[in-house]
Design a protein around this motif. Sequence first.
Motif, PDB file in Angstrom:
ATOM      1  N   GLY A 119     102.312 -39.891 110.496  1.00  0.00           N
ATOM      2  CA  GLY A 119     101.563 -41.114 110.238  1.00  0.00           C
ATOM      3  C   GLY A 119     101.500 -42.069 111.415  1.00  0.00           C
ATOM      4  O   GLY A 119     100.767 -43.061 111.371  1.00  0.00           O
ATOM      5  N   LEU A 120     102.257 -41.778 112.476  1.00  0.00           N
ATOM      6  CA  LEU A 120     102.229 -42.624 113.679  1.00  0.00           C
ATOM      7  C   LEU A 120     101.444 -41.963 114.809  1.00  0.00           C
ATOM      8  O   LEU A 120     101.609 -42.329 115.975  1.00  0.00           O
ATOM      9  N   LYS A 121     100.585 -41.024 114.460  1.00  0.00           N
ATOM     10  CA  LYS A 121      99.761 -40.362 115.466  1.00  0.00           C
ATOM     11  C   LYS A 121      98.946 -41.409 116.233  1.00  0.00           C
ATOM     12  O   LYS A 121      98.352 -42.309 115.651  1.00  0.00           O
ATOM     13  N   GLY A 122      98.931 -41.271 117.555  1.00  0.00           N
ATOM     14  CA  GLY A 122      98.162 -42.191 118.387  1.00  0.00           C
ATOM     15  C   GLY A 122      98.965 -43.365 118.908  1.00  0.00           C
ATOM     16  O   GLY A 122      98.481 -44.110 119.761  1.00  0.00           O
ATOM     17  N   ILE A 123     100.207 -43.531 118.403  1.00  0.00           N
ATOM     18  CA  ILE A 123     101.058 -44.625 118.886  1.00  0.00           C
ATOM     19  C   ILE A 123     101.871 -44.093 120.060  1.00  0.00           C
ATOM     20  O   ILE A 123     102.623 -43.123 119.906  1.00  0.00           O
ATOM     21  N   SER A 130      85.199 -41.107 105.059  1.00  0.00           N
ATOM     22  CA  SER A 130      84.143 -42.111 104.937  1.00  0.00           C
ATOM     23  C   SER A 130      84.327 -43.168 106.022  1.00  0.00           C
ATOM     24  O   SER A 130      85.371 -43.244 106.683  1.00  0.00           O
ATOM     25  N   SER A 131      83.297 -44.009 106.192  1.00  0.00           N
ATOM     26  CA  SER A 131      83.408 -45.091 107.170  1.00  0.00           C
ATOM     27  C   SER A 131      84.528 -46.046 106.784  1.00  0.00           C
ATOM     28  O   SER A 131      85.221 -46.604 107.652  1.00  0.00           O
ATOM     29  N   GLY A 132      84.738 -46.221 105.468  1.00  0.00           N
ATOM     30  CA  GLY A 132      85.833 -47.080 105.016  1.00  0.00           C
ATOM     31  C   GLY A 132      87.186 -46.508 105.374  1.00  0.00           C
ATOM     32  O   GLY A 132      88.102 -47.244 105.764  1.00  0.00           O
ATOM     33  N   MET A 133      87.336 -45.188 105.247  1.00  0.00           N
ATOM     34  CA  MET A 133      88.593 -44.542 105.642  1.00  0.00           C
ATOM     35  C   MET A 133      88.845 -44.714 107.137  1.00  0.00           C
ATOM     36  O   MET A 133      89.962 -45.000 107.566  1.00  0.00           O
ATOM     37  N   ALA A 134      87.785 -44.516 107.936  1.00  0.00           N
ATOM     38  CA  ALA A 134      87.924 -44.664 109.386  1.00  0.00           C
ATOM     39  C   ALA A 134      88.331 -46.088 109.752  1.00  0.00           C
ATOM     40  O   ALA A 134      89.178 -46.304 110.630  1.00  0.00           O
ATOM     41  N   ALA A 135      87.745 -47.067 109.067  1.00  0.00           N
ATOM     42  CA  ALA A 135      88.082 -48.471 109.338  1.00  0.00           C
ATOM     43  C   ALA A 135      89.522 -48.770 108.928  1.00  0.00           C
ATOM     44  O   ALA A 135      90.255 -49.470 109.645  1.00  0.00           O
ATOM     45  N   LEU A 136      89.956 -48.239 107.783  1.00  0.00           N
ATOM     46  CA  LEU A 136      91.336 -48.448 107.338  1.00  0.00           C
ATOM     47  C   LEU A 136      92.308 -47.805 108.321  1.00  0.00           C
ATOM     48  O   LEU A 136      93.360 -48.382 108.636  1.00  0.00           O
ATOM     49  N   ASP A 137      91.960 -46.624 108.832  1.00  0.00           N
ATOM     50  CA  ASP A 137      92.818 -45.959 109.811  1.00  0.00           C
ATOM     51  C   ASP A 137      92.950 -46.803 111.072  1.00  0.00           C
ATOM     52  O   ASP A 137      94.039 -46.926 111.644  1.00  0.00           O
ATOM     53  N   ARG A 138      91.849 -47.413 111.517  1.00  0.00           N
ATOM     54  CA  ARG A 138      91.923 -48.278 112.704  1.00  0.00           C
ATOM     55  C   ARG A 138      92.839 -49.462 112.457  1.00  0.00           C
ATOM     56  O   ARG A 138      93.605 -49.869 113.342  1.00  0.00           O
ATOM     57  N   GLU A 139      92.771 -50.037 111.264  1.00  0.00           N
ATOM     58  CA  GLU A 139      93.635 -51.173 110.939  1.00  0.00           C
ATOM     59  C   GLU A 139      95.100 -50.757 110.920  1.00  0.00           C
ATOM     60  O   GLU A 139      95.979 -51.481 111.414  1.00  0.00           O
ATOM     61  N   LEU A 140      95.392 -49.589 110.337  1.00  0.00           N
ATOM     62  CA  LEU A 140      96.775 -49.105 110.295  1.00  0.00           C
ATOM     63  C   LEU A 140      97.285 -48.809 111.704  1.00  0.00           C
ATOM     64  O   LEU A 140      98.412 -49.174 112.055  1.00  0.00           O
ATOM     65  N   GLU A 141      96.457 -48.158 112.513  1.00  0.00           N
ATOM     66  CA  GLU A 141      96.885 -47.844 113.884  1.00  0.00           C
ATOM     67  C   GLU A 141      97.134 -49.120 114.677  1.00  0.00           C
ATOM     68  O   GLU A 141      98.097 -49.208 115.443  1.00  0.00           O
ATOM     69  N   SER A 142      96.279 -50.123 114.481  1.00  0.00           N
ATOM     70  CA  SER A 142      96.467 -51.402 115.174  1.00  0.00           C
ATOM     71  C   SER A 142      97.771 -52.067 114.749  1.00  0.00           C
ATOM     72  O   SER A 142      98.533 -52.570 115.594  1.00  0.00           O
ATOM     73  N   ALA A 143      98.047 -52.059 113.437  1.00  0.00           N
ATOM     74  CA  ALA A 143      99.286 -52.661 112.938  1.00  0.00           C
ATOM     75  C   ALA A 143     100.500 -51.919 113.473  1.00  0.00           C
ATOM     76  O   ALA A 143     101.474 -52.536 113.950  1.00  0.00           O
ATOM     77  N   PHE A 144     100.465 -50.595 113.451  1.00  0.00           N
ATOM     78  CA  PHE A 144     101.606 -49.802 113.911  1.00  0.00           C
ATOM     79  C   PHE A 144     101.832 -49.969 115.412  1.00  0.00           C
ATOM     80  O   PHE A 144     102.972 -49.978 115.882  1.00  0.00           O
ATOM     81  N   THR A 145     100.742 -50.101 116.172  1.00  0.00           N
ATOM     82  CA  THR A 145     100.889 -50.301 117.616  1.00  0.00           C
ATOM     83  C   THR A 145     101.671 -51.579 117.899  1.00  0.00           C
ATOM     84  O   THR A 145     102.500 -51.629 118.819  1.00  0.00           O
ATOM     85  N   ALA A 146     101.417 -52.621 117.099  1.00  0.00           N
ATOM     86  CA  ALA A 146     102.146 -53.879 117.266  1.00  0.00           C
ATOM     87  C   ALA A 146     103.586 -53.762 116.766  1.00  0.00           C
ATOM     88  O   ALA A 146     104.531 -54.193 117.440  1.00  0.00           O
ATOM     89  N   TRP A 147     103.780 -53.171 115.594  1.00  0.00           N
ATOM     90  CA  TRP A 147     105.114 -53.084 115.000  1.00  0.00           C
ATOM     91  C   TRP A 147     106.038 -52.144 115.764  1.00  0.00           C
ATOM     92  O   TRP A 147     107.248 -52.346 115.790  1.00  0.00           O
ATOM     93  N   PHE A 148     105.452 -51.086 116.368  1.00  0.00           N
ATOM     94  CA  PHE A 148     106.267 -50.086 117.047  1.00  0.00           C
ATOM     95  C   PHE A 148     106.166 -50.216 118.559  1.00  0.00           C
ATOM     96  O   PHE A 148     106.300 -49.232 119.281  1.00  0.00           O
ATOM     97  N   ASN A 149     105.948 -51.422 119.025  1.00  0.00           N
ATOM     98  CA  ASN A 149     106.005 -51.711 120.448  1.00  0.00           C
ATOM     99  C   ASN A 149     107.364 -51.255 120.986  1.00  0.00           C
ATOM    100  O   ASN A 149     108.401 -51.478 120.362  1.00  0.00           O
ATOM    101  N   ALA A 150     107.356 -50.597 122.143  1.00  0.00           N
ATOM    102  CA  ALA A 150     108.594 -50.023 122.686  1.00  0.00           C
ATOM    103  C   ALA A 150     109.691 -51.071 122.853  1.00  0.00           C
ATOM    104  O   ALA A 150     110.880 -50.747 122.769  1.00  0.00           O
ATOM    105  N   GLY A 151     109.296 -52.337 123.076  1.00  0.00           N
ATOM    106  CA  GLY A 151     110.300 -53.380 123.236  1.00  0.00           C
ATOM    107  C   GLY A 151     111.092 -53.657 121.970  1.00  0.00           C
ATOM    108  O   GLY A 151     112.192 -54.216 122.023  1.00  0.00           O
TER     109      GLY A 151
END
Length: 453
Positions: free
Chosen positions: A286-290, A162-183
């Motif tokens: 679960g970290l696909k795309g990071i 659903s559109s809600g699932m897609a939006a939640l996935d974007r939020e999770l990917e955004s959060a993980f991109t910040a939390w799993f920064n290579a630094g």
Amino acid sequence: MSPSRTPNPTDEQATGRRRNALDLLLNSGLGKLLRGLGVTSRRSGGEGLLEIADALLSLRGRASGPALASAFFDLYEASDAEARQEFLAKVHERHPADTKAIDKAIVRWNEKRDEAAALALNHATELPSHRMINQLNLAPQGTQRLIGLREDLLAVPRASRSSGMAALDRELESAFTAWFNAGFLELRRIAWDSPASLLERIIRYEAVHTIHGWDDLRRRVEPVDRRCYGFFHPQMRDDPLIFVEVALTPQLPGAIHEVIAEERETMDPREASCAIFYSISNCQVGLKGIPFGNHLIKRVVGLLKEELPHLKTFATLSPVPGFAKWLASERGTDARLPGSGELKHLAARYLVEAKGKGGEPLDPVARFHLGNGARLEAIHANADLSSNGQKQSHGVMVNYLYDLDEIEANYFALTEVGTIACSRAVQALLEESEGKKGGKKNGAAKGRDSVPA
């Protein structure tokens, strides 16, 4: 899944686990808080999960946040797939953006245009699902459990999300991109004396060349001319995010059995001239795309140069996972399999000319390494005799060379001009292929001198 399907014993057991988990929570010391926030034991399916999410977002203080986040995951992990999907489908739409607060903050910004107004606008535009993700991260092993939640989300076919699932996935990917920064990540060597639980995960996570038990693993991590390195997150000490296996060799290898053979002579690392990255495995679905891989390779190159400054060549021995499929689309599924010489010419065409969306290389492994600034160095036939290697690439493997002095130029040429950096040997394969077809000389690649093999 259809919520109206007839339950079977497995469904009833899963429902029982969910009910027991929620009842236990409500009867525990946390129960008073849960009931005070409107969580009851009468809700079915994903409603209990949605109620706890509501409660998390209604908290004014942080004192109860970790306990409530832990309660959510206890219930989520005890729920069946249908209840989880109900939660994942509804939670984002149940907590939309606060349009009134955003309008109010915009008015304030237009009037004041000061730092306080900017902060108020930033706070108003933060989506509730983003706040919920941050709250859930407060639970014990919260980061790892959120990765599992996203794995469930990614398991839903894209066409069914659903559109809600897609939006939640974007939020999770955004959060993980910040939390799993290579630094923030720790680069560690994985050796035979690493914890057994970690080594077991390496066997399980290996995605390129299957590790056939402990003896095979030992041959890859214990000898002095073999290395294995992984990225780790502080919240996941013995669960790697990605790892790379490295062979120290006197020359560029042209086949994987030269690297992982049961019987081979171990060489003194001081006599090696090449470091070969022959397997890179992402570990967390679960970290696909990071993006981890490009940082990992560059960090490992730096580490090896520091340890073994005499090393001259840093390259891969890589699969070509899309080649067989592409060749079938070009020639038909019933076409005769070409000989090794022709296979190399066709593989050169595929790797340099076949493009996907956005003009990027069609092959995913080529896209990864060329996108990191590597160059296509050599193409080998009969290089992977495994059933998987025959199925996906008819046994073809390639070397991608990482020349630190040329990485930026190669990346610029690929992204800005669409030109793929390749050695003169690969360029010659392309020219021979074009000559046989009577066509024009290929202009989509630039040739460089090859490293002697």
